[in-house]
Every structure is written in structure tokens, then in C-alpha cells.
Design a protein around this motif. Structure first.
Motif, PDB file in Angstrom:
ATOM      1  N   THR A   1       5.451   3.100   1.677  1.00 14.14           N
ATOM      2  CA  THR A   1       4.925   1.878   1.084  1.00 14.14           C
ATOM      3  C   THR A   1       4.989   0.787   2.146  1.00 14.14           C
ATOM      4  O   THR A   1       6.042   0.551   2.736  1.00 14.14           O
ATOM      5  N   THR A   2       3.857   0.123   2.375  1.00 14.33           N
ATOM      6  CA  THR A   2       3.790  -0.899   3.410  1.00 14.33           C
ATOM      7  C   THR A   2       3.244  -2.201   2.831  1.00 14.33           C
ATOM      8  O   THR A   2       2.197  -2.199   2.185  1.00 14.33           O
ATOM      9  N   PHE A   3       3.961  -3.283   3.068  1.00 15.07           N
ATOM     10  CA  PHE A   3       3.467  -4.617   2.770  1.00 15.07           C
ATOM     11  C   PHE A   3       3.298  -5.320   4.107  1.00 15.07           C
ATOM     12  O   PHE A   3       4.286  -5.620   4.781  1.00 15.07           O
ATOM     13  N   MET A   4       2.056  -5.519   4.516  1.00 16.48           N
ATOM     14  CA  MET A   4       1.791  -6.200   5.780  1.00 16.48           C
ATOM     15  C   MET A   4       1.693  -7.694   5.524  1.00 16.48           C
ATOM     16  O   MET A   4       0.886  -8.149   4.711  1.00 16.48           O
ATOM     17  N   PHE A   5       2.518  -8.441   6.211  1.00 15.68           N
ATOM     18  CA  PHE A   5       2.521  -9.894   6.086  1.00 15.68           C
ATOM     19  C   PHE A   5       1.538 -10.514   7.069  1.00 15.68           C
ATOM     20  O   PHE A   5       0.842 -11.456   6.760  1.00 15.68           O
ATOM     21  N   ASP A   6       1.496  -9.968   8.278  1.00 18.33           N
ATOM     22  CA  ASP A   6       0.637 -10.531   9.318  1.00 18.33           C
ATOM     23  C   ASP A   6       0.244  -9.422  10.283  1.00 18.33           C
ATOM     24  O   ASP A   6       1.028  -8.521  10.559  1.00 18.33           O
ATOM     25  N   GLN A   7      -0.981  -9.472  10.789  1.00 18.87           N
ATOM     26  CA  GLN A   7      -1.439  -8.504  11.778  1.00 18.87           C
ATOM     27  C   GLN A   7      -2.267  -9.196  12.847  1.00 18.87           C
ATOM     28  O   GLN A   7      -3.313  -8.720  13.234  1.00 18.87           O
TER      29      GLN A   7
ATOM     30  N   HIS B   1       0.853  -1.181   0.000  1.00 17.41           N
ATOM     31  CA  HIS B   1       0.000   0.000   0.000  1.00 17.41           C
ATOM     32  C   HIS B   1       0.895   1.239   0.000  1.00 17.41           C
ATOM     33  O   HIS B   1       1.756   1.386   0.870  1.00 17.41           O
ATOM     34  N   VAL B   2       0.700   2.140  -0.970  1.00 16.71           N
ATOM     35  CA  VAL B   2       1.492   3.368  -1.085  1.00 16.71           C
ATOM     36  C   VAL B   2       0.661   4.540  -0.578  1.00 16.71           C
ATOM     37  O   VAL B   2      -0.517   4.664  -0.906  1.00 16.71           O
ATOM     38  N   SER B   3       1.283   5.409   0.227  1.00 15.04           N
ATOM     39  CA  SER B   3       0.574   6.546   0.797  1.00 15.04           C
ATOM     40  C   SER B   3       1.534   7.701   1.049  1.00 15.04           C
ATOM     41  O   SER B   3       2.735   7.500   1.224  1.00 15.04           O
ATOM     42  N   ASP B   4       0.990   8.915   1.097  1.00 11.37           N
ATOM     43  CA  ASP B   4       1.797  10.064   1.518  1.00 11.37           C
ATOM     44  C   ASP B   4       1.559  10.363   2.996  1.00 11.37           C
ATOM     45  O   ASP B   4       2.069  11.315   3.541  1.00 11.37           O
ATOM     46  N   LYS B   5       0.772   9.525   3.656  1.00  7.91           N
ATOM     47  CA  LYS B   5       0.518   9.655   5.087  1.00  7.91           C
ATOM     48  C   LYS B   5       1.282   8.560   5.815  1.00  7.91           C
ATOM     49  O   LYS B   5       1.126   7.377   5.522  1.00  7.91           O
ATOM     50  N   GLY B   6       2.097   8.969   6.755  1.00  8.97           N
ATOM     51  CA  GLY B   6       2.905   8.019   7.495  1.00  8.97           C
ATOM     52  C   GLY B   6       2.350   7.741   8.871  1.00  8.97           C
ATOM     53  O   GLY B   6       1.220   8.128   9.191  1.00  8.97           O
ATOM     54  N   PRO B   7       3.150   7.105   9.709  1.00 10.07           N
ATOM     55  CA  PRO B   7       2.713   6.772  11.055  1.00 10.07           C
ATOM     56  C   PRO B   7       2.666   7.982  11.987  1.00 10.07           C
ATOM     57  O   PRO B   7       2.142   7.894  13.088  1.00 10.07           O
ATOM     58  N   GLY B   8       3.208   9.114  11.540  1.00  3.79           N
ATOM     59  CA  GLY B   8       3.181  10.344  12.337  1.00  3.79           C
ATOM     60  C   GLY B   8       3.176  11.528  11.402  1.00  3.79           C
ATOM     61  O   GLY B   8       3.332  11.388  10.187  1.00  3.79           O
ATOM     62  N   PRO B   9       3.020  12.737  11.949  1.00  2.87           N
ATOM     63  CA  PRO B   9       2.986  13.937  11.113  1.00  2.87           C
ATOM     64  C   PRO B   9       4.301  14.170  10.370  1.00  2.87           C
ATOM     65  O   PRO B   9       5.377  14.080  10.955  1.00  2.87           O
ATOM     66  N   VAL B  10       4.204  14.462   9.076  1.00  2.00           N
ATOM     67  CA  VAL B  10       5.380  14.797   8.271  1.00  2.00           C
ATOM     68  C   VAL B  10       5.862  16.177   8.691  1.00  2.00           C
ATOM     69  O   VAL B  10       5.071  17.114   8.806  1.00  2.00           O
ATOM     70  N   VAL B  11       7.180  16.301   8.923  1.00  6.83           N
ATOM     71  CA  VAL B  11       7.741  17.589   9.340  1.00  6.83           C
ATOM     72  C   VAL B  11       8.673  18.188   8.298  1.00  6.83           C
ATOM     73  O   VAL B  11       9.023  19.363   8.390  1.00  6.83           O
ATOM     74  N   ASP B  12       9.079  17.395   7.293  1.00  9.08           N
ATOM     75  CA  ASP B  12       9.963  17.916   6.251  1.00  9.08           C
ATOM     76  C   ASP B  12       9.855  17.043   5.012  1.00  9.08           C
ATOM     77  O   ASP B  12       9.841  15.821   5.103  1.00  9.08           O
ATOM     78  N   GLY B  13       9.799  17.688   3.856  1.00 11.19           N
ATOM     79  CA  GLY B  13       9.771  16.962   2.594  1.00 11.19           C
ATOM     80  C   GLY B  13       8.401  16.394   2.280  1.00 11.19           C
ATOM     81  O   GLY B  13       7.399  16.736   2.900  1.00 11.19           O
ATOM     82  N   LYS B  14       8.400  15.498   1.299  1.00  9.23           N
ATOM     83  CA  LYS B  14       7.171  14.820   0.869  1.00  9.23           C
ATOM     84  C   LYS B  14       7.435  13.326   0.758  1.00  9.23           C
ATOM     85  O   LYS B  14       7.430  12.756  -0.335  1.00  9.23           O
ATOM     86  N   PRO B  15       7.690  12.684   1.895  1.00  3.62           N
ATOM     87  CA  PRO B  15       8.009  11.260   1.837  1.00  3.62           C
ATOM     88  C   PRO B  15       6.821  10.433   1.353  1.00  3.62           C
ATOM     89  O   PRO B  15       5.669  10.779   1.594  1.00  3.62           O
ATOM     90  N   GLU B  16       7.154   9.341   0.672  1.00  2.00           N
ATOM     91  CA  GLU B  16       6.147   8.374   0.237  1.00  2.00           C
ATOM     92  C   GLU B  16       6.374   7.109   1.046  1.00  2.00           C
ATOM     93  O   GLU B  16       7.503   6.636   1.166  1.00  2.00           O
TER      94      GLU B  16
END
Length: 114
Positions: A33-39, A16-31
Motif C-alpha cells: 500500500t502506497t500513499f504518495m505525498f509528493d513526486q 494505492h493497494v497492489s500485489d506488485k511491489g518495487p521488485g519481484p516477490v520471492v516468498d509469500g503474497k505480500p500486499e
């Protein structure tokens, strides 16, 4: 069903690709990508982030261990000196962590978090 499962880095292409991460972005425009194997009991997967920085805040009972498969990152815990981690490094972050993640070079990590 076996209790042994596996995945490889190519599985990240199905992530899954997103511009939203696990916390607020403070610099740049990081992308992100998460592949969850197990939850089930833990979150297990492969995660990639491009250049940029974001705030990290872990809850009291949070715990993560990851190994950097590619790239470099600077993690700075609030009130501490920055630490740089590179390909091959394994990092353990415990509960109540507060700080900043800054991607130096696109990072891909295999992780387990509780």
C-alpha cells in the motif's frame, strides 16, 4: 502557497493497494500500500507491506531514507549478513544496492527516495 506541507498516517487509507511491489516477490503474497505525498524532486510518502519477501535492486544514483513507523523487517544485502529493523529505526540505502526485503511483521514506513 506555503513551502511547508504535512500528512499523517491516516492518509495511508487513501493509498494505492497492489500485489506488485518495487521488485519481484520471492516468498509469500505480500500486499503493498502506497500513499504518495509528493513526486516532484523526490518521492515522498508512506508505504506499507504485509508478510513476504521481494528482491530490491537500486540504480546507481538511487537513494532512500525511511523511518519504520510500525512493524519489523529483515533486509539482506547480497553477500552481507541480514539486518533487522524495527519501529523507530531509520534506514538509509544508497545506490547500487542489491538484496532482499523480508517483512517479519507488517511494516509501515515514511520515506523519501531520490
Amino acid at each position: 502557497m506555503s513551502n511547508i506541507r504535512s500528512f499523517n498516517q491516516e492518509d495511508l487509507a487513501r493509498g494505492h493497494v497492489s500485489d506488485k511491489g518495487p521488485g519481484p516477490v520471492v516468498d509469500g503474497k505480500p500486499e503493498f500500500t502506497t500513499f504518495m505525498f509528493d513526486q516532484t524532486r523526490a518521492k515522498v510518502g508512506v508505504w506499507q507491506i504485509t508478510s513476504g519477501s521481494y528482491r530490491m535492486e537500486y540504480g546507481e544514483n538511487a537513494y532512500e531514507i525511511f523511518t519504520i513507523l510500525e512493524g519489523a523487517v529483515e533486509i539482506t544485502e547480497d553477500g552481507q549478513e541480514p539486518c533487522i529493523y524495527n519501529k523507530g529505526d531509520t534506514v538509509i540505502i544508497g545506490g547500487n544496492f542489491r538484496g532482499t526485503w523480508r517483512t517479519i511483521e507488517t511494516v509501515k514506513k515514511a520515506f523519501v527516495s531520490l
